[in-house]
Write a protein that holds these residues in place. Sequence first.
Motif, mmCIF file in Angstrom:
data_model
loop_
_atom_site.group_PDB
_atom_site.id
_atom_site.type_symbol
_atom_site.label_atom_id
_atom_site.label_comp_id
_atom_site.label_asym_id
_atom_site.label_seq_id
_atom_site.Cartn_x
_atom_site.Cartn_y
_atom_site.Cartn_z
ATOM 1 N N GLN A 43 17.860 -24.360 16.370
ATOM 2 C CA GLN A 43 16.881 -23.719 17.261
ATOM 3 C C GLN A 43 16.120 -24.787 18.030
ATOM 4 O O GLN A 43 14.905 -24.825 18.029
ATOM 5 N N GLU A 70 17.100 -16.254 18.582
ATOM 6 C CA GLU A 70 16.958 -17.649 18.163
ATOM 7 C C GLU A 70 18.329 -18.204 17.760
ATOM 8 O O GLU A 70 18.594 -19.393 17.904
ATOM 9 N N SER A 91 6.327 -21.363 4.268
ATOM 10 C CA SER A 91 6.759 -22.242 5.368
ATOM 11 C C SER A 91 7.851 -23.165 4.864
ATOM 12 O O SER A 91 7.611 -23.984 3.968
ATOM 13 N N LYS A 92 9.007 -23.039 5.447
ATOM 14 C CA LYS A 92 10.124 -23.878 5.038
ATOM 15 C C LYS A 92 9.733 -25.353 5.152
ATOM 16 O O LYS A 92 9.921 -26.129 4.226
ATOM 17 N N THR A 93 9.164 -25.720 6.282
ATOM 18 C CA THR A 93 8.843 -27.130 6.515
ATOM 19 C C THR A 93 7.459 -27.529 6.009
ATOM 20 O O THR A 93 7.181 -28.698 5.792
ATOM 21 N N THR A 119 4.386 -26.246 10.031
ATOM 22 C CA THR A 119 4.205 -25.387 11.210
ATOM 23 C C THR A 119 2.717 -25.181 11.483
ATOM 24 O O THR A 119 1.975 -24.732 10.600
ATOM 25 N N LYS A 148 6.444 -26.713 21.316
ATOM 26 C CA LYS A 148 5.627 -27.202 20.192
ATOM 27 C C LYS A 148 5.076 -28.583 20.511
ATOM 28 O O LYS A 148 3.903 -28.872 20.287
ATOM 29 N N VAL A 208 12.996 -24.272 20.562
ATOM 30 C CA VAL A 208 11.579 -24.009 20.262
ATOM 31 C C VAL A 208 10.769 -25.309 20.231
ATOM 32 O O VAL A 208 9.548 -25.266 20.107
ATOM 33 N N GLN A 244 14.316 -12.233 16.610
ATOM 34 C CA GLN A 244 14.424 -13.615 16.150
ATOM 35 C C GLN A 244 15.858 -13.913 15.689
ATOM 36 O O GLN A 244 16.459 -14.920 16.076
ATOM 37 N N ILE A 252 5.211 -17.679 9.664
ATOM 38 C CA ILE A 252 5.529 -17.235 11.035
ATOM 39 C C ILE A 252 7.033 -17.297 11.236
ATOM 40 O O ILE A 252 7.732 -18.016 10.498
ATOM 41 N N GLY A 253 7.545 -16.568 12.217
ATOM 42 C CA GLY A 253 8.993 -16.550 12.465
ATOM 43 C C GLY A 253 9.703 -16.034 11.224
ATOM 44 O O GLY A 253 9.313 -15.024 10.633
ATOM 45 N N GLY A 254 10.716 -16.762 10.791
ATOM 46 C CA GLY A 254 11.490 -16.331 9.635
ATOM 47 C C GLY A 254 10.692 -16.276 8.347
ATOM 48 O O GLY A 254 11.088 -15.617 7.382
ATOM 49 N N SER A 255 9.557 -16.943 8.315
ATOM 50 C CA SER A 255 8.739 -16.928 7.103
ATOM 51 C C SER A 255 7.752 -15.757 7.121
ATOM 52 O O SER A 255 6.872 -15.670 6.264
ATOM 53 N N GLY A 266 15.428 -20.539 8.466
ATOM 54 C CA GLY A 266 14.222 -19.710 8.423
ATOM 55 C C GLY A 266 14.499 -18.229 8.624
ATOM 56 O O GLY A 266 14.035 -17.373 7.867
HETATM 57 O O1 F6P Z 1 9.801 -21.359 15.739
HETATM 58 C C1 F6P Z 1 10.845 -21.951 15.109
HETATM 59 C C2 F6P Z 1 10.841 -21.872 13.616
HETATM 60 O O2 F6P Z 1 11.328 -23.082 13.171
HETATM 61 C C3 F6P Z 1 11.668 -20.711 13.091
HETATM 62 O O3 F6P Z 1 13.016 -20.969 13.117
HETATM 63 C C4 F6P Z 1 11.098 -20.575 11.725
HETATM 64 O O4 F6P Z 1 11.480 -19.360 11.141
HETATM 65 C C5 F6P Z 1 9.632 -20.690 12.031
HETATM 66 O O5 F6P Z 1 9.571 -21.670 13.046
HETATM 67 C C6 F6P Z 1 8.748 -21.044 10.883
HETATM 68 O O6 F6P Z 1 9.070 -22.280 10.318
HETATM 69 P P1 F6P Z 1 8.534 -22.705 8.900
HETATM 70 O O7 F6P Z 1 9.046 -21.741 7.893
HETATM 71 O O8 F6P Z 1 9.037 -24.090 8.680
HETATM 72 O O9 F6P Z 1 7.026 -22.666 8.947
#
Ligand code: F6P
Length: 530
Positions: A488, A335, A190-192, A195, A495, A491, A331, A138-141, A249
């Motif tokens: 960011q 963002e 997902s970077k983190t 999410t 959450k 956001v 975005q 989602i988002g950048g991913s 992201g």
């Molecule tokens: O909604 C904020 C955000 O952190 C974006 O900046 C990012 O692209 C998106 O959520 C997805 O995050 P992740 O890649 O960690 O799942």
Amino acid sequence: MTETWKTLHAQADAVRDRSLSELFRDSGRPQVFSAQTGDMLFDYSKTNIDMDTRDALLALAREAQVESKRDAMFSGATINETEGRAVLHTALRNLDGGEVSVGGQDVMPEIHATRAAMAKFAERIRKSDVTDVINIGIGGSDLGPAMAVAALAPYHDGPRCHFVSNVDGADISDTLRGLDAKTTLVIIASKTFTTIETMTNARTARAWILDQGGDPKRQFAALSTAQDRTEAFGIDPVHVFGFEDWVGGRYSVWGPIGLSMMIAIGSKAFDAFLRGAQAMDTHFRAASLDENLPVLLALTGIWHNQICGYATRAVLPYDERLHKLPAYLQQLEMESNGKGVRMDGTDSPRHTGPIVWGAAGTNGQHAFYQLIHQGTRVVPCEFLLAARGHEPDLHHHHQLLIANCLAQSKALMEGRSLDEARAIVEAKGFTGDDIDRQARHRVFHGNRPSTTLLYPLLDPFTLGQIIVLYEHRVFVEGVILGINSFDQWGVELGKELATSLQPLVEGQTDAAPEDPSTAGLLAFIHTHQG
Ligand code: F6P
């Protein structure tokens, strides 16, 4: 407010009623108010920017130290101060450049190794029996690869690509319907790797694969900075492509997050995409400010938003395959630059990032262009157009597309006067008082600014250039506004509240939400859920 800001505001007041057409009495204006890099032309002549304004805008950029801050970003300095990170997505496309060091360590060997591993994996998938790839993110991913895969459809010769982002079960349900679980590859992007939307969809996809007799170990891959979490989820480490936290992201399509795109178009075409990106980086670093496309695009943005007070800008690609570009830029721009506090902790004394919206032409013409031409608000328009399409047998379509794009920027600039409108309604047979009444509805005030970005053909190289042009535009605007474009925090609150509201929604606790409005909405929902 510095003297330069004051000068710009005074200039805006002085030229507010000047007609854009008048500026073209200088027949050299299109050459003077445009810039080119390689085969890409950025024309900003149809704006109310004149020599004095441009000089003042360039002074603003210099005073904000755009050049030294740009160099700090490319060198790996910790410019994302509120998260204590470097900002080095540029290293992901540093194909020919030298060492890039973070904390004294060259990050390039790792980047090259990861890209080589991605290419090997992508080519293996392209040759295998995999028919469908689902990118869950989602988002950048999501937005980057989804936009790029749509943009490069003529180069798509790999398995079909699908993108699931929304936690609304409708998204994954509609996507899975009709797919064969045994020939589908699921990529969790997902970077983190925390999410909630992505992890919920990932678990649903895993259950679907298992249920249909597929093999999650073989059919799952992950793109993340958190390899401990991908492992805990059960993804084979061989199918995990990592990156570092200095890739934001919304700036991540150039690395592992681009894997679905690489599988779709192949690693060679992906390299061409990176080459285009690198070419725009090189231009941004080397060109003088007055010939620098990202800087000029940023300065027209500052002029329109912060100086003239136009709150929004429309992105209008006359390129159907760029129909996802407005969402991608929402975005990237909102963002990044939708902040109220500056880097030094003080409130911004002026509006920051503009509201970005838009749609592909010519579709938008039959929807919202009415407001752009005759509404009470001025909306600066940013047109994008390719000289050639990918359908030689449909050349006449492309010529019509071009004519429409050029017609719109011309109409926005020139408008139509009351006298011209009167002549039109008289010719239609209106008489007496009706002439003026009818004519006034047909007046176009004109003087509505636009810019046009032209390129030969939307190929992978060009797409890379376009995205980087906008990335650096956002950076330059952020520097001039004094904000951090790379965090960011805005956001987070939503959450956190969603997490705390979930047990209430599920009726697992009797605790009432603190505010009566939310309590009332929840009561209605529970009633209708039975
Ligand atoms: O909604 C904020 C955000 O952190 C974006 O900046 C990012 O692209 C998106 O959520 C997805 O995050 P992740 O890649 O960690 O799942």
